[in-house]
Design a protein around this motif. Sequence first.
Motif, short mmCIF file in Angstrom:
data_model
loop_
_atom_site.label_atom_id
_atom_site.label_comp_id
_atom_site.label_asym_id
_atom_site.label_seq_id
_atom_site.Cartn_x
_atom_site.Cartn_y
_atom_site.Cartn_z
N PHE A 168 0.84 -1.19 0.00
CA PHE A 168 0.00 0.00 0.00
C PHE A 168 0.88 1.26 0.00
CE2 PHE A 168 -3.15 -3.01 1.22
CZ PHE A 168 -4.39 -2.44 0.96
N ASN A 169 0.50 2.23 -0.83
CA ASN A 169 1.17 3.53 -0.76
C ASN A 169 0.75 4.23 0.52
OD1 ASN A 169 2.51 3.33 -3.22
ND2 ASN A 169 0.76 4.16 -4.36
N PRO A 170 1.68 4.59 1.40
CA PRO A 170 1.28 5.25 2.65
C PRO A 170 0.66 6.62 2.39
CG PRO A 170 3.54 4.41 2.77
CD PRO A 170 3.13 4.35 1.33
N LEU A 171 -0.26 7.00 3.25
CA LEU A 171 -0.81 8.35 3.21
C LEU A 171 0.23 9.33 3.76
CD1 LEU A 171 -4.37 7.60 4.63
CD2 LEU A 171 -3.67 7.66 2.23
N LEU A 172 0.12 10.58 3.35
CA LEU A 172 1.04 11.59 3.86
C LEU A 172 0.86 11.72 5.37
CD1 LEU A 172 3.16 13.67 3.03
CD2 LEU A 172 1.32 15.36 2.85
N GLY A 173 1.97 11.58 6.10
CA GLY A 173 1.91 11.64 7.55
C GLY A 173 1.72 10.29 8.22
N GLU A 174 1.52 9.24 7.41
CA GLU A 174 1.38 7.90 7.98
C GLU A 174 2.72 7.46 8.60
OE1 GLU A 174 0.19 3.42 6.35
OE2 GLU A 174 -0.62 5.20 5.36
N THR A 175 2.65 6.72 9.69
CA THR A 175 3.85 6.27 10.39
C THR A 175 3.77 4.76 10.61
OG1 THR A 175 2.86 6.65 12.57
CG2 THR A 175 4.12 8.47 11.59
N TYR A 176 4.92 4.20 10.98
CA TYR A 176 4.95 2.80 11.40
C TYR A 176 6.10 2.60 12.37
CZ TYR A 176 5.15 -2.24 11.50
OH TYR A 176 5.15 -3.54 11.94
N GLU A 177 5.80 2.01 13.50
CA GLU A 177 6.83 1.70 14.49
C GLU A 177 7.00 0.19 14.58
OE1 GLU A 177 5.53 0.76 18.76
OE2 GLU A 177 4.95 2.85 18.47
N LEU A 178 8.23 -0.24 14.82
CA LEU A 178 8.53 -1.66 15.03
C LEU A 178 9.44 -1.74 16.25
CD1 LEU A 178 8.14 -4.54 13.93
CD2 LEU A 178 10.28 -4.25 12.67
N ASP A 179 8.86 -2.10 17.37
CA ASP A 179 9.61 -2.15 18.64
C ASP A 179 9.97 -3.60 18.93
OD1 ASP A 179 10.64 -1.95 21.16
OD2 ASP A 179 9.13 -0.56 21.90
N ARG A 180 11.25 -3.92 18.77
CA ARG A 180 11.74 -5.27 19.05
C ARG A 180 12.91 -5.22 20.04
NH1 ARG A 180 7.59 -6.24 16.90
NH2 ARG A 180 7.14 -7.74 15.24
N LEU A 181 12.81 -4.29 21.00
CA LEU A 181 13.88 -4.17 21.99
C LEU A 181 14.05 -5.46 22.78
CD1 LEU A 181 13.52 -0.57 23.51
CD2 LEU A 181 15.38 -1.47 22.13
N GLU A 182 12.95 -6.07 23.18
CA GLU A 182 13.05 -7.28 24.00
C GLU A 182 13.65 -8.44 23.23
OE1 GLU A 182 9.34 -8.30 25.70
OE2 GLU A 182 9.19 -6.50 26.95
N GLU A 183 13.20 -8.63 21.98
CA GLU A 183 13.64 -9.80 21.22
C GLU A 183 15.00 -9.59 20.57
OE1 GLU A 183 10.73 -8.24 20.90
OE2 GLU A 183 9.08 -9.60 20.36
N TYR A 184 15.18 -8.44 19.87
CA TYR A 184 16.37 -8.26 19.04
C TYR A 184 17.15 -6.98 19.37
CZ TYR A 184 13.79 -11.79 16.47
OH TYR A 184 13.09 -12.92 16.13
N GLY A 185 16.73 -6.23 20.35
CA GLY A 185 17.51 -5.09 20.79
C GLY A 185 17.36 -3.83 19.97
N TYR A 186 16.41 -3.75 19.03
CA TYR A 186 16.27 -2.54 18.22
C TYR A 186 14.82 -2.08 18.22
CZ TYR A 186 14.23 -5.36 14.44
OH TYR A 186 13.42 -6.19 13.71
N ARG A 187 14.63 -0.81 17.88
CA ARG A 187 13.30 -0.30 17.59
C ARG A 187 13.39 0.69 16.44
NH1 ARG A 187 11.66 2.91 23.12
NH2 ARG A 187 13.29 4.49 23.14
N SER A 188 12.33 0.71 15.64
CA SER A 188 12.35 1.40 14.36
C SER A 188 11.12 2.29 14.23
CB SER A 188 12.37 0.34 13.23
OG SER A 188 11.82 0.83 12.04
N ILE A 189 11.30 3.46 13.62
CA ILE A 189 10.19 4.36 13.33
C ILE A 189 10.34 4.88 11.91
CG2 ILE A 189 11.46 6.24 14.46
CD1 ILE A 189 7.64 5.97 14.02
N SER A 190 9.25 4.89 11.16
CA SER A 190 9.28 5.41 9.79
C SER A 190 8.06 6.30 9.57
CB SER A 190 9.30 4.27 8.76
OG SER A 190 8.24 3.36 8.99
N GLU A 191 8.17 7.22 8.62
CA GLU A 191 7.10 8.18 8.35
C GLU A 191 7.09 8.52 6.86
OE1 GLU A 191 5.54 12.63 9.78
OE2 GLU A 191 7.47 11.85 10.47
N GLN A 192 5.88 8.65 6.30
CA GLN A 192 5.73 9.10 4.92
C GLN A 192 5.87 10.62 4.91
OE1 GLN A 192 5.61 7.06 2.51
NE2 GLN A 192 4.76 8.04 0.71
#
Length: 710
Positions: A397-421
């Motif tokens: 899907f093409n993200p809408l303007l201002g759409e975000t997505y977070e991926l928090d994997r601190l417990e499992e893999y030690g990283y967390r990610s944030i992205s924004e259109q």
Amino acid sequence: LSPPHALPSPTLPGLHLPCLDTYKGWLFKWTNYLKGYQRRWFVLSNGLLSYYRTQAEMAHTCRGTIPLATAHIEVGDTCHMVLTSGGRSYHLKATSEGECQRWVSALQQAKANATLLMNHSDDSGDEAPVPQEDRALTQGVLKSLANKLDDLSTCNDLIGKHGAALQRSLSELEDLRGTTDSTDKVKAVNERATLFRITSNAMINACRDFLDVAESHSRRWQKALQHEREQRNHLEETIEQLAKQHNSLERAWRENPTSYTGVELSQEGDASDENDEAEFFDAVEDSPAFITVTDSGTNNIQLRRTRRSRIPDKPNYSLNLWSIMKNCIGKDLSKIPMPVNFNEPLSMLQRLSEDLEYSELLDRAAQCDSSLEQMCLVAAFSVSSYSTTVHRTAKPFNPLLGETYELDRLEEYGYRSISEQVSHHPPAAAHHVTSQRGWTLWQHITIDSKFRGKYISVMPLGNIHLQFHSSGNHYVWSKVTSTVHNIIVGKLWIDQSGDIDIVNNTTKDTCRLKFSPYSYFSREVPRKVTGVVEDREGTAHYILSGTWDDKMESAKVVDSSQGCGGSEGKQKTVYQTLQPKLLWKKYPLPDNAENMHFFSSLALTLNEPEEGVAPTDSRLRPDQRLMEAGLWDEANSQKQRLEECQRLERKRRETQANQALEEGQDIEGYQPLWFEKRTEDSTGESTYVYKGGYWEAKERQDWSQCPQIF
């Protein structure tokens, strides 16, 4: 997502009213789009509404509890009611209007009683022992207030006494008007009036002092009361969370009791009537599921969330792709509205996050002492991001303007990610990842796609940046072109082609990876990738080889010589190497992946609902959620609605910009919420980088800055 309101309800027993303050009965509770409304046994008691799968579960397992004191009760149509508490909505249905009305009356009465009880509890001061210091301070304040009250009483008596004397003097003055004694009487009246004024001023001052003392300590008491309320709410939430985790542990233990050595749990009730599928979906519905990991050395128990391992099967809808694509030849596909039939239920932001499937390669690279060995692992990581695309011919899907997505994997893999259109035309996304294991990755990618008649080309523009914390090594590379073939006839298949140049800006080491395009007449291995790792002087140290859909290996160079047979008259370099070592190997796909869009294990979890994410998160996008559930017609309707809203918003911004230009004003274009445009010092490129604030806003649950895009 809110549930549909026109679902059939089977006939159920009516509401039972065993006593005045306890209500029990069957209701339908909305769970998710896969299971819809599910029958649950509800119990209303002591201001709490609890629900269970069966009446037998009341003895050991509560599926959820709603505190009515802070809940909002809303009555809908068709026997439907909504309870909102703690930011979560519970959609319930009764079997008849009468039963729904009885439930609503009972809930409202229970809410009123619970609110009254809570207020009474807040006002009483006998619930806990008071510290000695606070008790002395309180007694001092009360004594001061009592003294002020005595002053007020004395002033009141004096005012009464002087007021009566003044009244008598006025009466005498009236009787002696015109006589020789009038002068003395007037003087006496003036004296009494003066005494009355002085006493009144004293009364006013005493009242002001009393009020000041009361107000100053009232503010302190209000702060203390607010603190106690917050502490109590926090304690209630903690207890509720512990109860949910306890239930999850019990379920996990029943499924495999031999895996939990050193852990004792009481096994009550019989769960034999619940199949695995029902167990799974109730875990999604009510609370996060956890698994227990026991350390055999210390018997410490750690709780880790179990992620979902499947999604609903993809429906088998037939669609003539060429009938839609024939009018798109030579055009940018990002500007063409497409039905969800060509999509997969993930957004482009989630696809960017999917690059982290093999983040352990970067964890290993962070431990490397040699920058050249580190380069090999970084190169393997850059190739691994394409392994999940070999069967994935559908577009995200093409993200809408201002759409975000977070991926928090601190417990499992030690990283967390944030992205924004950050831009819609051209579509551009910014991505930032921070790892506790020694690295940070960020990228700003613009997608350029063209339809050429027989194939579609997708060209990601922009650089990926990776920096290791300990060494400071800063790597930069870009992505290759992805091509989807057989648009007109035949089975769709995808290929990756082009070169990736990885540069370590710190040490000037380089690696060029060549993705060989597929050729029917070629004798080479399909999807082949080769590369050479060189230092800043151009000396080769490692040869990389493999395929982008399976594995990558590295071989250390021990000697090199100039051979013949190079293209364009150039001599070909021949390298003598040691035995190759495996850098990366693709994980096998999950079972039934062919019916789940060929998603990898990580991709299956990317759209899993999460609590506390921003309201602009891709997980909350309705058309994408409906498509995942297999409701493609409803998803297409939602997609058209969202795209139309986005077009109207863009026209509104353009109108404002034109008006500002006509008035000679400067107007700022659209500004992303979590990213800002900067110039990279090392490369000189203008790119969007993370400016911070997202995870702090999530911690506070303050999303007031987020636009309403869905």
